[in-house]
Design a protein around this motif. Structure first.
Motif, PDB file in Angstrom:
ATOM      1  N   VAL A 105      70.623  50.972   4.985  1.00  0.00           N
ATOM      2  CA  VAL A 105      70.920  49.627   5.475  1.00  0.00           C
ATOM      3  C   VAL A 105      72.138  49.136   4.710  1.00  0.00           C
ATOM      4  O   VAL A 105      72.049  48.833   3.523  1.00  0.00           O
ATOM      5  CB  VAL A 105      69.723  48.667   5.270  1.00  0.00           C
ATOM      6  N   SER A 106      73.273  49.085   5.404  1.00  0.00           N
ATOM      7  CA  SER A 106      74.511  48.672   4.738  1.00  0.00           C
ATOM      8  C   SER A 106      74.711  47.161   4.861  1.00  0.00           C
ATOM      9  O   SER A 106      73.975  46.476   5.575  1.00  0.00           O
ATOM     10  CB  SER A 106      75.708  49.404   5.340  1.00  0.00           C
ATOM     11  N   GLN A 107      75.734  46.671   4.198  1.00  0.00           N
ATOM     12  CA  GLN A 107      76.065  45.247   4.283  1.00  0.00           C
ATOM     13  C   GLN A 107      76.564  44.886   5.674  1.00  0.00           C
ATOM     14  O   GLN A 107      76.383  43.758   6.124  1.00  0.00           O
ATOM     15  CB  GLN A 107      77.141  44.905   3.255  1.00  0.00           C
ATOM     16  N   SER A 108      77.197  45.818   6.339  1.00  0.00           N
ATOM     17  CA  SER A 108      77.703  45.555   7.692  1.00  0.00           C
ATOM     18  C   SER A 108      77.358  46.744   8.582  1.00  0.00           C
ATOM     19  O   SER A 108      78.116  47.703   8.677  1.00  0.00           O
ATOM     20  CB  SER A 108      79.210  45.313   7.672  1.00  0.00           C
ATOM     21  N   SER A 109      76.199  46.674   9.197  1.00  0.00           N
ATOM     22  CA  SER A 109      75.712  47.776  10.012  1.00  0.00           C
ATOM     23  C   SER A 109      76.403  47.827  11.366  1.00  0.00           C
ATOM     24  O   SER A 109      76.908  46.825  11.876  1.00  0.00           O
ATOM     25  CB  SER A 109      74.207  47.652  10.227  1.00  0.00           C
ATOM     26  N   PHE A 110      76.365  48.991  11.961  1.00  0.00           N
ATOM     27  CA  PHE A 110      76.951  49.231  13.272  1.00  0.00           C
ATOM     28  C   PHE A 110      75.924  48.907  14.353  1.00  0.00           C
ATOM     29  O   PHE A 110      74.764  49.287  14.253  1.00  0.00           O
ATOM     30  CB  PHE A 110      77.376  50.704  13.378  1.00  0.00           C
ATOM     31  N   PHE A 111      76.366  48.200  15.382  1.00  0.00           N
ATOM     32  CA  PHE A 111      75.523  47.929  16.548  1.00  0.00           C
ATOM     33  C   PHE A 111      76.294  48.295  17.802  1.00  0.00           C
ATOM     34  O   PHE A 111      77.505  48.057  17.887  1.00  0.00           O
ATOM     35  CB  PHE A 111      75.115  46.447  16.610  1.00  0.00           C
ATOM     36  N   ASN A 147      76.069  41.899  21.762  1.00  0.00           N
ATOM     37  CA  ASN A 147      77.447  42.117  22.188  1.00  0.00           C
ATOM     38  C   ASN A 147      78.179  43.038  21.224  1.00  0.00           C
ATOM     39  O   ASN A 147      77.742  43.255  20.097  1.00  0.00           O
ATOM     40  CB  ASN A 147      78.197  40.786  22.282  1.00  0.00           C
ATOM     41  N   GLU A 148      79.317  43.542  21.680  1.00  0.00           N
ATOM     42  CA  GLU A 148      80.129  44.411  20.850  1.00  0.00           C
ATOM     43  C   GLU A 148      80.380  43.762  19.490  1.00  0.00           C
ATOM     44  O   GLU A 148      80.717  42.589  19.403  1.00  0.00           O
ATOM     45  CB  GLU A 148      81.468  44.676  21.548  1.00  0.00           C
ATOM     46  N   LEU A 149      80.150  44.501  18.452  1.00  0.00           N
ATOM     47  CA  LEU A 149      80.270  44.056  17.063  1.00  0.00           C
ATOM     48  C   LEU A 149      79.242  42.993  16.685  1.00  0.00           C
ATOM     49  O   LEU A 149      79.327  42.404  15.619  1.00  0.00           O
ATOM     50  CB  LEU A 149      81.686  43.538  16.759  1.00  0.00           C
ATOM     51  N   GLY A 150      78.280  42.716  17.548  1.00  0.00           N
ATOM     52  CA  GLY A 150      77.219  41.768  17.224  1.00  0.00           C
ATOM     53  C   GLY A 150      77.676  40.330  17.140  1.00  0.00           C
ATOM     54  O   GLY A 150      77.080  39.525  16.434  1.00  0.00           O
ATOM     55  N   GLY A 197      75.484  36.766  10.797  1.00  0.00           N
ATOM     56  CA  GLY A 197      75.478  37.875   9.840  1.00  0.00           C
ATOM     57  C   GLY A 197      74.083  38.157   9.311  1.00  0.00           C
ATOM     58  O   GLY A 197      73.673  39.308   9.181  1.00  0.00           O
ATOM     59  N   GLY A 198      73.336  37.092   9.018  1.00  0.00           N
ATOM     60  CA  GLY A 198      71.969  37.256   8.529  1.00  0.00           C
ATOM     61  C   GLY A 198      71.050  37.872   9.571  1.00  0.00           C
ATOM     62  O   GLY A 198      70.197  38.696   9.248  1.00  0.00           O
ATOM     63  N   GLN A 199      71.226  37.475  10.830  1.00  0.00           N
ATOM     64  CA  GLN A 199      70.408  38.055  11.897  1.00  0.00           C
ATOM     65  C   GLN A 199      70.720  39.538  12.065  1.00  0.00           C
ATOM     66  O   GLN A 199      69.809  40.355  12.218  1.00  0.00           O
ATOM     67  CB  GLN A 199      70.642  37.307  13.211  1.00  0.00           C
ATOM     68  N   LEU A 200      71.988  39.890  12.017  1.00  0.00           N
ATOM     69  CA  LEU A 200      72.368  41.303  12.129  1.00  0.00           C
ATOM     70  C   LEU A 200      71.808  42.105  10.963  1.00  0.00           C
ATOM     71  O   LEU A 200      71.345  43.236  11.139  1.00  0.00           O
ATOM     72  CB  LEU A 200      73.888  41.445  12.198  1.00  0.00           C
TER      73      LEU A 200
END
Length: 174
Positions: free
Chosen positions: A32-38, A86-89, A94-97
């Motif tokens: 689980v990274s700080q900025s995950s890919f969606f 959506n693309e890039l969330g 940020g907290g929800q992602l």
């Protein structure tokens, strides 16, 4: 990076349950990274990433959402787990992602979960809930938390600090 198999150690070996960590073991690790890919897909497909639709366990998706403290948010959407990210969330905070990313790790049911700054985008209440969720996973999994926040480390049973290229165990904050 070494534990997750992204790079090979230049010396020494990494062991997991008295077995040397080899390439076939890496599929048993969630990160689980700080900025995950969606992907531009549903919440369900992003949590059960890489799993065929016919094999996705929706009950397990909802349980993962509860443990990541985002069930109520997702359940408030008209399409629930079929809501598109959506693309890039960009349609989520940020907290929800970050919580959706944690739900993905929980859903994957690996033996090892590595959390890289897991609470960096969360408010105080959500942070507390997430840390409690992570703590509850410790009985069944090896949890590794990378954090600069002593608050995050309070749930850890052991804490290590890298100092002068050496790993040093330090006391758990109270």
């Amino acid at each position: 990076n070494i534990i997750s198999g992204l790079i090979k150690p230049t010396g020494g070996k990494v062991f997991y349950n008295d077995q040397e960590l080899k390439s076939e073991t890496y599929s048993n690790i969630a990160y689980v990274s700080q900025s995950s890919f969606f992907t531009n897909d549903t919440i369900k497909n992003n949590i059960a990433f890489g799993i065929n639709n016919s094999e996705i366990n929706e009950d397990k998706i909802y349980e993962s959402l509860k443990k990541a403290d985002i069930y109520d948010v997702v359940n408030s959407y008209e399409k629930k787990i079929d809501t598109f990210i959506n693309e890039l969330g960009l349609n989520f905070s940020g907290g929800q992602l970050q919580r959706l990313s944690i739900a993905r790790a929980i859903y994957s049911n690996t033996d090892i979960i590595i959390f890289d700054e897991p609470t960096s985008s969360l408010d105080r209440k959500t942070k507390k809930n997430i840390l409690e969720s992570i703590k509850s996973l410790r009985d069944d999994k090896i949890i590794i938390i990378i954090s600069h926040l002593s608050e995050d480390m309070k749930i850890c049973s052991k804490i290590f600090k890298i100092e002068d290229k050496n790993l040093k165990e330090i006391d758990v904050p109270k």
